[in-house]
Scaffold this motif. Structure first.
Motif, short mmCIF file in Angstrom:
data_model
loop_
_atom_site.label_atom_id
_atom_site.label_comp_id
_atom_site.label_asym_id
_atom_site.label_seq_id
_atom_site.Cartn_x
_atom_site.Cartn_y
_atom_site.Cartn_z
N THR A 190 0.83 -1.22 0.00
CA THR A 190 0.00 0.00 0.00
C THR A 190 0.86 1.26 0.00
N GLY A 191 2.19 1.12 0.14
CA GLY A 191 3.03 2.31 0.17
C GLY A 191 4.50 1.93 0.06
N GLY A 192 5.37 2.94 0.24
CA GLY A 192 6.79 2.75 0.01
C GLY A 192 7.49 1.96 1.10
N GLY A 193 7.19 2.28 2.36
CA GLY A 193 7.86 1.57 3.46
C GLY A 193 7.57 0.08 3.39
N GLU A 194 6.33 -0.26 3.08
CA GLU A 194 5.97 -1.68 2.94
C GLU A 194 6.71 -2.33 1.77
N ALA A 195 6.96 -1.56 0.73
CA ALA A 195 7.71 -2.11 -0.41
C ALA A 195 9.15 -2.41 0.02
N VAL A 196 9.72 -1.52 0.85
CA VAL A 196 11.08 -1.73 1.35
C VAL A 196 11.12 -2.96 2.26
N GLU A 197 10.14 -3.06 3.18
CA GLU A 197 10.04 -4.25 4.04
C GLU A 197 9.99 -5.51 3.20
N ALA A 231 20.14 8.42 4.36
CA ALA A 231 19.05 7.98 3.45
C ALA A 231 17.80 7.61 4.25
N TYR A 232 16.64 7.95 3.71
CA TYR A 232 15.34 7.62 4.33
C TYR A 232 14.68 6.51 3.52
N HIS A 233 14.31 5.43 4.21
CA HIS A 233 13.67 4.32 3.50
C HIS A 233 12.33 3.93 4.12
N GLY A 234 11.81 4.74 5.04
CA GLY A 234 10.49 4.44 5.61
C GLY A 234 10.53 4.30 7.12
N THR A 235 9.36 4.07 7.71
CA THR A 235 9.23 4.15 9.17
C THR A 235 8.84 2.84 9.85
N LEU A 281 19.61 1.37 -2.29
CA LEU A 281 20.06 2.70 -2.72
C LEU A 281 18.94 3.42 -3.47
N GLU A 282 18.79 4.71 -3.23
CA GLU A 282 17.90 5.52 -4.07
C GLU A 282 18.70 6.01 -5.29
N PRO A 283 18.07 6.09 -6.45
CA PRO A 283 18.78 6.63 -7.63
C PRO A 283 19.31 8.04 -7.35
N GLN A 340 19.39 10.35 -3.95
CA GLN A 340 19.03 10.25 -2.52
C GLN A 340 18.30 11.50 -2.08
N ASN A 341 17.13 11.29 -1.49
CA ASN A 341 16.28 12.41 -1.08
C ASN A 341 16.81 13.11 0.17
N ALA A 342 16.86 12.38 1.29
CA ALA A 342 17.22 13.02 2.56
C ALA A 342 18.67 13.49 2.50
N SER A 391 16.83 -0.96 -5.89
CA SER A 391 16.73 0.45 -6.27
C SER A 391 15.45 0.99 -5.61
N ASP A 392 15.64 1.79 -4.56
CA ASP A 392 14.47 2.32 -3.84
C ASP A 392 14.00 3.58 -4.57
N GLU A 393 12.99 3.39 -5.40
CA GLU A 393 12.50 4.46 -6.28
C GLU A 393 11.16 4.99 -5.81
N VAL A 394 10.95 4.97 -4.49
CA VAL A 394 9.67 5.44 -3.96
C VAL A 394 9.42 6.89 -4.37
N ILE A 395 10.47 7.68 -4.41
CA ILE A 395 10.33 9.05 -4.91
C ILE A 395 10.67 9.14 -6.40
N CYS A 396 11.74 8.47 -6.82
CA CYS A 396 12.31 8.76 -8.14
C CYS A 396 11.57 8.14 -9.32
N ALA A 399 6.22 3.56 -5.20
CA ALA A 399 4.91 3.86 -4.59
C ALA A 399 4.45 5.22 -5.11
N LYS A 400 4.33 6.17 -4.20
CA LYS A 400 3.97 7.57 -4.41
C LYS A 400 3.35 7.93 -5.77
N GLY A 401 4.18 8.19 -6.76
CA GLY A 401 3.69 8.74 -8.03
C GLY A 401 2.94 7.74 -8.90
C1 LIG Z 1 13.16 6.40 -0.75
C2 LIG Z 1 11.97 6.16 0.12
N1 LIG Z 1 11.70 4.92 0.53
C3 LIG Z 1 10.63 4.64 1.29
C4 LIG Z 1 9.77 5.64 1.69
C5 LIG Z 1 8.58 5.31 2.54
O1 LIG Z 1 7.41 5.43 1.83
P1 LIG Z 1 5.99 5.52 2.56
O2 LIG Z 1 5.95 6.82 3.27
O3 LIG Z 1 5.00 5.41 1.43
O4 LIG Z 1 5.91 4.34 3.48
C6 LIG Z 1 10.00 6.95 1.28
C7 LIG Z 1 9.09 8.04 1.67
O5 LIG Z 1 9.30 9.19 1.40
C8 LIG Z 1 11.13 7.22 0.48
O6 LIG Z 1 11.42 8.47 0.08
#
Ligand SMILES: Cc1ncc(COP(=O)(O)O)c(C=O)c1O
Length: 463
Positions: A122-129, A156-160, A230-232, A234-236, A263-268, A292-294
């Protein structure tokens, strides 16, 4: 832009602090909203958002790196309604539904190489998990049960969720939740502006940064390392693009040590950098993509982990299953909206638009480099960070108290009051981040530059 008379639409019903008393805001100092409510956004149209007082703002962050196609797209709302009427819900737990089937085909077709198998979340963090759990089980199924650890990058931020947070490289976000999932390790990121070595030679810096990953794999023991996340870009820390050659070398290193590259492309992904998947922009093929996101431009939540044929192969054997899932993963309404969103991408050429205008976006933001407070402008596509410094010559940054005064005490509020919603962030060094809807063009780029120029000039006089 400052908010002017003609920007003010008919006011909606203003919402007071008492009305938001039941709402637990994410990542927020809620004490700040005891007497005044947080900004309340009631409506969106194209790149614009409107608050409960009827004031208009440019959405310089696409919500939260999400609203690629812009706000107020009726066709996406209609796709959701049609699907809800036809089949509002069914899980993907040993059953399928047409929306998830078609979306998986479409994502697999767009993904590079043999990344053909889509696990919806349902979202990015779950995709990383999901990616981490899949990597661990993959190695158990293929006779290397000791390969469980993950390497990721500083800041790097990969979710909560606890696993994704464990992979996240921001100690301040983790401290209150320790102990987290063990077995994650950090390496340096690709912050060229503050490169500790080879700052004048991006390719050499890229080799060095990639080699830090290999050093870490060797230090931990390749027989214990499952994946590198790795993000393509990196956001944070403020939008760190990969130096030339970085991902090619990381790919070689991962292959050499049988480590999966995620490749963590939740943003990219989905056009943020002008391609459906961002790894294509930098010419590498990972073993898994998280996104996820977009994917729906935010009109309904969904995420995905996309795995290569090699990764999924042992899961297809005999009685094996992946004991992992989410009730709402691949929700039919979200999947239908995602397809309508991908139709918009094709019909309106959103990726091509980003590629055609990204240089103009960069050039417009680089005009801000004449301000004494702007140390660096960096990013790619429609994804930029502007690093603020106290001294441009020495790159001296602000101390914690100054950063607090500057970012929280002044900048965030002042930018918003001036009509620009974006992000002033100090998870790394202080940065302002911009990631507008992909429908923006030069008029919106100019507006962002103008508001930033005015507000950053004012910030400098206050220091
Ligand atoms: C690279 C990356 N991975 C994972 C996440 C987590 O995504 P979500 O907030 O949809 O769980 C984010 C959220 O910004 C992110 O930027």
């Amino acid at each position: 832009m400052t908010t002017t008379e003609q920007d003010v639409a008919a006011p909606a019903r203003p919402i007071g602090p008492e009305a938001t008393a039941n709402l637990w805001l994410h990542f927020s100092r809620m004490g700040a909203y005891r007497d005044t409510p947080p900004p309340v956004i009631v409506r969106g149209e194209g790149p614009w958002i409107y608050d409960d007082r009827g004031r208009r703002y440019l959405d310089g962050l696409a919500g939260l790196f999400v609203v690629q196609a812009g706000h107020g797209r009726r066709v996406l709302a209609e796709a959701a309604a049609r699907q809800a009427e036809t089949l509002a819900f069914f899980p993907l737990w040993s059953y399928a539904h047409p929306a998830a089937v078609e979306l998986s085909q479409r994502l697999a077709a767009a993904a590079p190489g043999d990344l053909n198998r889509v696990f919806f979340t349902t979202g990015g963090g779950e995709a990383v998990e999901t990616a981490w759990k899949a990597a661990k089980q993959y190695f158990k199924l293929t006779g290397k049960p000791g390969k469980t650890k993950v390497i990721s990058r500083a800041v790097a931020y990969h979710g909560t969720t606890q696993g994704a947070l464990s992979i996240t490289g921001l100690p301040a976000l983790k401290a209150d939740f320790e102990p987290l999932v063990p077995g994650t390790f950090r390496v340096p990121n690709t912050n060229l502006y503050r490169a500790p070595v080879f700052a004048d030679d991006p390719a050499a810096f890229g080799r060095w940064a990639a080699d830090q990953i290999e050093q870490q794999i060797l230090f931990e023991g390749p027989e214990t390392v499952a994946a590198v996340f790795l993000e393509p870009v990196q956001n944070a820390g403020g939008c760190f693009p990969p130096p030339p050659g970085y991902f090619a070398r990381v790919r070689e290193i991962c292959d050499r040590h049988d480590v999966l590259l995620v490749s963590d492309e939740v943003i990219c992904a989905f056009g943020r950098l002008g391609t459906t998947f961002a790894c294509d922009k930098f010419g590498y093929v990972p073993d898994m993509i998280t996104c996820a996101k977009g994917m729906t431009s935010g009109y309904s939540p969904i995420g995905a982990m996309i795995a290569s044929d090699r990764v999924v192969e042992p899961f297809l054997r005999g009685t094996t299953s992946f004991p992992h899932g989410y009730t709402f993963g691949g929700h039919p309404v979200s999947a239908a909206v995602a397809m309508a969103n991908l139709d918009i991408f094709e019909e309106e050429g959103l990726n091509a638009h980003v590629l055609a205008t990204e240089d103009a976006f960069r050039a417009t933001l680089e005009r801000l480099l004449d301000l004494p407070i702007v140390g660096d402008v960096r990013g790619d596509g429609f994804f930029y960070g502007i690093e603020l410094v106290k001294d441009k010559a020495t790159k001296e940054t602000f101390d914690d108290a100054e950063s607090e005064r500057l970012l929280r005490g002044f900048l965030s509020g002042a930018l918003f009051e001036a009509g620009l919603y974006c992000r002033a962030d100090d998870r790394g060094d202080p940065v302002v981040q911009l990631a507008p809807p992909l429908v923006c063009g030069q008029a919106e780029f100019d507006l962002m530059e103008q508001v930033l120029r005015d507000v950053l000039t004012e910030a400098w006089t206050r220091l």
